[in-house]
Design a protein around this motif. Structure first.
Motif, PDB file in Angstrom:
ATOM      1  N   VAL A 111       0.834  -1.210   0.000  1.00 56.08           N
ATOM      2  CA  VAL A 111       0.000   0.000   0.000  1.00 56.08           C
ATOM      3  C   VAL A 111       0.862   1.250   0.000  1.00 56.08           C
ATOM      4  O   VAL A 111       0.738   2.108  -0.875  1.00 56.08           O
ATOM      5  N   ASN A 112       1.766   1.349   1.006  1.00 55.95           N
ATOM      6  CA  ASN A 112       2.561   2.568   1.110  1.00 55.95           C
ATOM      7  C   ASN A 112       3.596   2.423   2.212  1.00 55.95           C
ATOM      8  O   ASN A 112       3.524   1.500   3.031  1.00 55.95           O
ATOM      9  N   VAL A 113       4.559   3.350   2.208  1.00 56.32           N
ATOM     10  CA  VAL A 113       5.391   3.546   3.392  1.00 56.32           C
ATOM     11  C   VAL A 113       4.511   4.255   4.411  1.00 56.32           C
ATOM     12  O   VAL A 113       4.135   5.420   4.222  1.00 56.32           O
ATOM     13  N   MET A 114       4.140   3.553   5.453  1.00 57.77           N
ATOM     14  CA  MET A 114       3.153   4.075   6.404  1.00 57.77           C
ATOM     15  C   MET A 114       3.718   5.195   7.264  1.00 57.77           C
ATOM     16  O   MET A 114       3.041   6.196   7.540  1.00 57.77           O
ATOM     17  N   ALA A 115       4.951   5.037   7.708  1.00 56.76           N
ATOM     18  CA  ALA A 115       5.599   6.056   8.536  1.00 56.76           C
ATOM     19  C   ALA A 115       7.107   5.916   8.362  1.00 56.76           C
ATOM     20  O   ALA A 115       7.617   4.823   8.127  1.00 56.76           O
ATOM     21  N   ARG A 116       7.795   7.035   8.487  1.00 53.16           N
ATOM     22  CA  ARG A 116       9.251   7.047   8.292  1.00 53.16           C
ATOM     23  C   ARG A 116       9.880   7.957   9.337  1.00 53.16           C
ATOM     24  O   ARG A 116       9.341   9.001   9.671  1.00 53.16           O
ATOM     25  N   GLY A 117      11.030   7.559   9.826  1.00 53.17           N
ATOM     26  CA  GLY A 117      11.716   8.353  10.832  1.00 53.17           C
ATOM     27  C   GLY A 117      12.448   9.536  10.245  1.00 53.17           C
ATOM     28  O   GLY A 117      12.951   9.482   9.121  1.00 53.17           O
ATOM     29  N   GLU A 118      12.527  10.599  11.025  1.00 53.51           N
ATOM     30  CA  GLU A 118      13.319  11.772  10.664  1.00 53.51           C
ATOM     31  C   GLU A 118      14.112  12.189  11.881  1.00 53.51           C
ATOM     32  O   GLU A 118      13.636  12.118  13.008  1.00 53.51           O
ATOM     33  N   GLY A 119      15.341  12.628  11.657  1.00 54.57           N
ATOM     34  CA  GLY A 119      16.178  13.036  12.779  1.00 54.57           C
ATOM     35  C   GLY A 119      16.652  11.833  13.580  1.00 54.57           C
ATOM     36  O   GLY A 119      17.009  10.790  13.021  1.00 54.57           O
ATOM     37  N   ASN A 120      16.601  11.952  14.902  1.00 53.78           N
ATOM     38  CA  ASN A 120      17.098  10.892  15.779  1.00 53.78           C
ATOM     39  C   ASN A 120      16.034   9.825  15.973  1.00 53.78           C
ATOM     40  O   ASN A 120      15.461   9.663  17.037  1.00 53.78           O
ATOM     41  N   PHE A 121      15.770   9.088  14.898  1.00 55.33           N
ATOM     42  CA  PHE A 121      14.712   8.084  14.946  1.00 55.33           C
ATOM     43  C   PHE A 121      15.216   6.724  14.481  1.00 55.33           C
ATOM     44  O   PHE A 121      14.424   5.852  14.125  1.00 55.33           O
ATOM     45  N   GLY A 122      16.531   6.527  14.458  1.00 51.32           N
ATOM     46  CA  GLY A 122      17.087   5.213  14.224  1.00 51.32           C
ATOM     47  C   GLY A 122      17.269   4.862  12.759  1.00 51.32           C
ATOM     48  O   GLY A 122      16.650   5.436  11.870  1.00 51.32           O
TER      49      GLY A 122
END
Length: 495
Positions: free
Chosen positions: A208-219
């Motif tokens: 379906v999609n990339v549901m959520a993605r980290g930005e900054g200090n998110f691993g």
């Protein structure tokens, strides 16, 4: 007997040959789930099926070190008393030859399906030389599982900014008339993300999609995602690898936490708030939740941390699960409390009320290495106060829980806890009307601390001596124990 059942029989014989010896180890947990022998990590397939709770776990039956992953299996009527069942999955096919990695469970047409990641190493470097695909196994009775001939049901990661080698840990659920699954992933540039898939039948899946993605200090990688709806909010739980410390936060090698938000099921995008920790201690990873027949959201996590020293390995076992925790939404955050069924373990209650503490002192019959403590304190004019747990005065061992009123910080110090790793973890905690509530579970090699009715939790593995059973209360000024109760706890794991 098919290939998988032959491998399961072999693994089970290995476990059965040493489990009696393992059971004699003085660090052996009494009411927490661990394998009869060998290594365990992530909880998998946590579910309620045919009137019973089932929990599977990542398991290496042949040594107390991580190795080719199998799925161990325990079952319970009540989340308290658990029995070990035969191993459920073994790496038997080309697509999972090097491990049946983490996944989840779902019921469909009266059968229990396990969705897991098949792992294959393609070279010496286990971080870069791997192929991961998503697979299914099915059972009529919840005990014996057969892998589907259609496997792998998701053979390759989708195109785009999605790393081709790291795509794992499916968590599957049903929404309206479709099945959905989230997968842990990362970008080509090593940013953690979660992928969303949809299916009509569990076998044929569409990205379906990339549901959520980290930005900054998110691993650099998000492992073991979980997704559920609670109290009007959608909740995405994940375990980011590679977050760097910020103040008192993110001091473990890898973290586990959640974000609240709303998932657009049509576009597959998840708008969410900031990341919050699920546990502020040392040993908590890969949490997985389920919804039971009462409609409760229950969480269990791995009660250890990658690359930690594990003294139990010399006794042929390593790894354990946290207590089952009831998850509720309050004031726009998740609260975690021990499930109330755990009260079945209680024996020999000791109770105190309206008691003044100053300096360091013990209380009669408040001691032990397999106990539950429930207490509320009025800080009065004390600025620093707390407890020393699992104390062996002769060996100078203690695990210290201290509250600093000026800093509004609860500190867990295991630098003198015994044979295991040391360190300090801190959680910001506000007193409520100058009072602090603590609910503490001590097992032979673990401590779980629930703070202010589940607002914060701190979990730690500790490995003190057999003699480390004393408990001391301390305060730098007069402190009132409003109420304190202590119970000895029964053993609850069999088989």
């Amino acid at each position: 007997m098919d290939k998988q059942q032959i491998l399961i029989k072999k693994a089970q014989e290995c476990i059965d040959g040493i489990k009696e010896e393992v059971s004699l180890n003085h660090w052996r947990l009494q009411y927490h789930i661990s394998a009869p022998a060998g290594w365990i990590n992530d909880p998998n397939g946590f579910c309620y099926f045919n009137g019973q709770y089932h929990l599977f776990y990542q398991h290496h039956p042949y040594s107390p070190q991580w190795g080719p992953m199998h799925w161990g299996h325990v079952r319970s009527q009540d989340l308290v008393f658990w029995e070990h069942l035969p191993i459920a999955l073994a790496p038997s096919e080309e697509y999972d030859r090097d491990g049946c990695f983490s996944g989840s469970a779902i019921e469909k047409d009266g059968k229990l399906y396990l969705m897991y990641t098949g792992n294959r190493w393609t070279g010496e470097n286990h971080d870069t030389d791997l192929e991961q695909s998503q697979c299914l196994a099915v059972s009529e009775d919840g005990g014996v599982f057969a892998k589907l001939k259609e496997n792998p049901v998701i053979a390759n990661p989708p195109a785009g900014d999605i790393h081709p080698n790291h795509c794992r840990d499916p968590k599957v659920w049903k929404h309206q008339n479709s099945y959905y699954a989230v997968l842990g992933s990362k970008t080509m540039g090593n940013e953690g993300q979660v992928l969303l898939y949809r299916s009509d039948d569990l076998i044929h899946w569409d990205f379906v999609n990339v549901m959520a993605r980290g930005e900054g200090n998110f691993g650099y990688m998000w492992e073991c995602p979980d997704f559920f709806h609670l109290g009007g909010q959608d909740v995405l739980v994940m375990s980011p690898q590679g977050m760097t410390p910020e103040g008192n936060l993110y001091h473990n090698l890898h973290q586990s936490g959640y974000v609240l938000g709303q998932l657009n099921y049509e576009t597959g995008t998840f708008s969410h708030q900031e990341f919050r920790m699920l546990d502020y201690g040392f040993d908590f990873y890969a949490p997985q939740t389920m919804i039971d027949e009462q409609g409760r959201r229950i969480l269990i996590a791995w009660m250890d941390m990658w690359e930690s020293k594990m003294p139990t390995q010399q006794y042929q076992w390593a790894g354990a699960m946290t207590l089952p925790r009831l998850v509720t939404l309050k004031d726009n955050q998740l609260f975690c409390t021990p499930v109330p069924e755990l009260e079945k373990l209680r024996e020999e209650e000791v109770s105190y009320s309206t008691l003044t503490i100053q300096g360091v002192q013990s209380l009669a019959e408040v001691s032990g290495d397999c106990i539950e403590l429930q207490m509320e304190v009025d800080a009065k004019d004390a600025l620093v106060f707390g407890l020393k747990l699992r104390v062996d005065d002769r060996a100078k061992q203690e695990t210290v829980l201290a509250y600093d009123k000026n800093e509004k910080v609860l500190m867990l110090d295991r630098n003198q806890s015994g044979a295991g790793p040391g360190g300090i973890r801190k959680a910001t905690v506000d007193l409520i009307d100058n009072r602090l509530k603590l609910h503490i579970f001590i097992d032979k090699s673990s401590i779980e601390i629930f703070v202010n009715d589940g607002e914060k939790v701190m979990t730690a593995r500790v490995y003190p001596s057999k003699e480390a059973v004393n408990i001391y209360f301390f305060s730098d000024g007069p402190l009132n124990i409003v109420q304190l109760k202590k119970w000895n706890l029964k053993k609850s794991i069999t088989g």
